[in-house]
Design an enzyme around this catalytic site. Structure first.
Site, short mmCIF file in Angstrom:
data_model
loop_
_atom_site.label_atom_id
_atom_site.label_comp_id
_atom_site.label_asym_id
_atom_site.label_seq_id
_atom_site.Cartn_x
_atom_site.Cartn_y
_atom_site.Cartn_z
N HIS A 152 -8.35 -22.54 -11.99
CA HIS A 152 -7.26 -23.45 -11.67
C HIS A 152 -6.50 -22.98 -10.44
O HIS A 152 -6.28 -23.74 -9.49
CB HIS A 152 -6.33 -23.56 -12.87
N HIS A 192 -2.26 -29.88 -6.31
CA HIS A 192 -2.99 -30.12 -7.55
C HIS A 192 -3.85 -31.37 -7.50
O HIS A 192 -4.82 -31.48 -8.24
CB HIS A 192 -2.02 -30.24 -8.73
N ASN A 205 2.94 -31.24 -8.52
CA ASN A 205 1.51 -31.41 -8.30
C ASN A 205 1.08 -31.07 -6.88
O ASN A 205 -0.05 -31.36 -6.49
CB ASN A 205 1.07 -32.84 -8.65
N GLU A 225 7.94 -36.75 -16.63
CA GLU A 225 7.12 -37.02 -15.45
C GLU A 225 7.15 -38.49 -15.06
O GLU A 225 6.10 -39.11 -14.86
CB GLU A 225 5.67 -36.55 -15.68
N LYS A 278 10.69 -24.64 -11.12
CA LYS A 278 10.12 -25.55 -12.12
C LYS A 278 11.21 -26.09 -13.05
O LYS A 278 11.23 -27.28 -13.37
CB LYS A 278 9.03 -24.85 -12.93
N ARG A 289 5.11 -33.84 -38.07
CA ARG A 289 5.82 -34.59 -37.02
C ARG A 289 6.76 -33.72 -36.19
O ARG A 289 7.74 -34.22 -35.62
CB ARG A 289 6.59 -35.77 -37.62
N LYS A 306 4.95 -29.40 -21.61
CA LYS A 306 3.68 -30.13 -21.60
C LYS A 306 2.69 -29.38 -22.48
O LYS A 306 2.36 -28.23 -22.21
CB LYS A 306 3.13 -30.21 -20.18
N GLU A 363 0.48 -20.72 -8.06
CA GLU A 363 1.61 -21.53 -8.53
C GLU A 363 2.94 -21.02 -7.98
O GLU A 363 3.87 -21.80 -7.73
CB GLU A 363 1.66 -21.56 -10.07
N ARG A 371 9.03 -35.06 -11.19
CA ARG A 371 8.17 -33.98 -11.69
C ARG A 371 6.82 -33.94 -10.97
O ARG A 371 6.15 -32.91 -10.96
CB ARG A 371 7.99 -34.13 -13.21
N HIS A 379 -7.27 -30.46 -8.74
CA HIS A 379 -7.93 -30.98 -9.95
C HIS A 379 -9.28 -31.60 -9.62
O HIS A 379 -10.25 -31.42 -10.35
CB HIS A 379 -7.05 -32.04 -10.62
#
Lengths: 373, 373
Positions: free
Chosen positions: B267, B251, B248, B240, B230, B124, B146, B188, B244, B255
């Site tokens: 990417h 993106h 993107n 998010e 960032k 956990r 993330k 990025e 946040r 994506h």
């Protein structure tokens, strides 16, 4: 109906309600609507609970316009693997479940743990509701956000702390439980009383074995009282950094016993035997009076639970299991003991003291000396 | 050396440092000791990074008394599955890793995502450190907590928000990266400049293609500047819920492009093409001046990245991918656009406007009209 608020320290936005009451299941639709709007609804259950609780609930939700997908898992601890979670999540993707979806766990601890963990990791976290259908889940596993699955090398080794949006505990669903499953639940209820609620202890003492009848009108209040002990503890220590450990009263040896028996002994029965030993330790090291110790042991027995370690489990194998479970560090095992009924403390016991005391307990039992009990 | 503090709103105890500097890897042992004491240490890496960075680092840690187990995974996105995480966790149990253990991710985004996710769910949650070894990971994926793995049905569908204890980015390790991987990182970095740091944009404009040389002395500051954008965003919106999303930029279409190309486009290159379209949209709908739009497109190209959607990707397949990715809801797609260099906004675009604009972009490219570029 009783409403208990579990307020998480420093995380008010993750606080939630426990609703406990007979027939409360029929208000699930209303509670869901109160919680907000969701894009998709999924109900997770097992084969045993499905016809008894899940299907009627699904129909009811449908009649209120809440279209809910049904996911049925095999019943039993063997289901609690990461493969099950991955398969469930994969099914969610094929049904287009997104971040705004809601899962509803309808079942015992296994279903709650799997569903909660799937909710914890699906798209990095979606919301879920606990509808526990065993007494054990209603008073313990459905509360507090501990979720997870087993690895071949041990239980609950993978998991997350992920709090539900709501816990809905309806004593009416307990009627179909086998007696041993009711007893399992009472092991945790007695634990709650011993570590944190003398008033509950007195009620349990008065009612005794009558409580094993799921129709007992006292049951609703007793479940609520046990839940409130757990909520009080979890609210102060969500991530088990300290205080939450007191919930492990009877569990240190209980877990060792489960492991040593290769999980042939049920959780509640193992915890009861573990509490039996912990009560003895409490008399020996924590100042628990003999009178209170006897009352505690007597209550455990009244509910049809063992207070002794099984004859075929030897002290060494218990110590090995404690060691493997990381419970013994640098020759010391930290035990939860009670200084009086309703008051838990953490007490360090050396391996040697532990061995001696356990051997003595086993010896007394084998010699049949009544006084010890 | 630059130290940037990522302070998480309302969760000061989970805040952490990013250290960026040439040769900073050699102070990992000191940083670990500053963070506290741990029971077990494990370094997770892949086959490619192992001889280049992981093994020397392991030796160095060992020389300072930090005995660290090594876990080597196959390189590449195909490793990013739950099976890998479960196998890794199982190995941790066989080596007796407990809750007080520390994992160290040494690699690119895949290694960081897997290690972070394993750390999130093992018992956990245990602690971990990010040592990103690609430019893309240093300025993006290693920051912000993330973590996750792919399902057959989609990327990053299982995961958790789990912040590292520390991020250590050493530009010296970038020397062995292939040029396209450096370009991926710059996609990025340009994004960070466009959505939040005009000063960084000017520096990038001045240096241009020189930056693709990993020895460029400006690189350390540029990485730090991109990281600080960032950090600023993540600190205000860890999970998010809103802000946040501006990360993107480029993106949304990026994506869709990756998916539509069956992940043959990298990417960074997909994000660059996505930014190219987003810059056009920004001129059309967000008041971005033609001069600034041209400067943005020109910078992307200077770094050897595409600003256009590939010729073999048709508009319909992009819209289908957006739909499948839940980016289009009720006929509307919310795009991150820029109103000027350094200023992001969220702007709703109808599917019809989107189709028309994308077709126009494709048409201009096919007709070879220079003005559009």
């Amino acid at each position: 109906m009783q409403r208990i608020r579990l307020t998480l320290e420093g995380r008010k936005d993750s606080s939630y309600d426990l609703l406990i009451g007979r027939g409360i299941l029929s208000s699930l639709h209303r509670e869901i609507q109160r919680l907000g709007s969701f894009s998709f609804y999924g109900l997770v259950t097992d084969e045993v609970v499905r016809p008894l609780v899940a299907e009627p609930l699904l129909e009811e939700l449908k009649s209120y316009g809440i279209k809910t997908a049904l996911f049925t898992l095999p019943a039993g601890e063997a289901t609690k693997t990461m493969d099950t979670v991955v398969d469930l999540c994969h099914e969610l993707t094929t049904l287009s479940f997104d971040r705004k979806s809601l899962l509803i766990a309808v079942g015992g601890g296994v279903i709650g743990d799997i569903t909660g963990f799937a909710a914890a990791i699906y798209m990095r976290g979606i919301r879920y509701i606990q509808v526990p259908t065993t007494l054990l889940a209603q008073v313990d596993s459905a509360i507090g956000g501990k979720t997870g699955v087993d690895l071949p090398s041990g239980k609950n080794l993978l998991g997350a702390f992920h709090q539900p949006l709501l816990v809905l505990a309806d004593p009416d669903v307990l009627g179909t439980l086998p007696p041993d499953a009711m007893r399992d639940g009472f092991a945790e209820i007695i634990k709650s009383a011993l570590i944190g609620q003398p008033k509950l202890f007195s009620i349990l003492e008065m009612e005794g074995a009558n409580l094993l009848n799921a129709d007992n009108p006292m049951l609703e209040n007793i479940i609520a009282d046990a839940c409130s002990v757990k909520c009080r503890v979890v609210s102060q220590d969500e991530l088990e950094a300290g205080l939450r450990r007191i919930l492990n009263f009877g569990h240190t040896l209980g877990h060792a016993l489960e492991a040593a028996s290769n999980y042939k002994i049920s959780h509640g029965h193992a915890v009861a035997a573990g509490m039996g030993a912990a009560v003895q330790f409490s008399r020996q090291w924590a100042g628990l009076t003999s009178d209170e110790a006897d009352r505690a042991l007597s209550l455990i027995r009244k509910l049809g639970l063992p207070t002794e370690l099984p004859a075929d489990v030897d002290v060494n194998s218990l110590l090995v299991a404690l060691e493997r479970d990381k419970k013994i560090q640098a020759g010391i095992c930290h035990f939860v003991l009670i200084s009086k009924i309703g008051q838990a403390i953490i007490h360090p016991i050396s391996v040697e003291d532990l061995r001696q005391s356990l051997t003595q307990i086993q010896g007394f039992r084998d010699s049949g000396i009544q006084g010890f009990q």
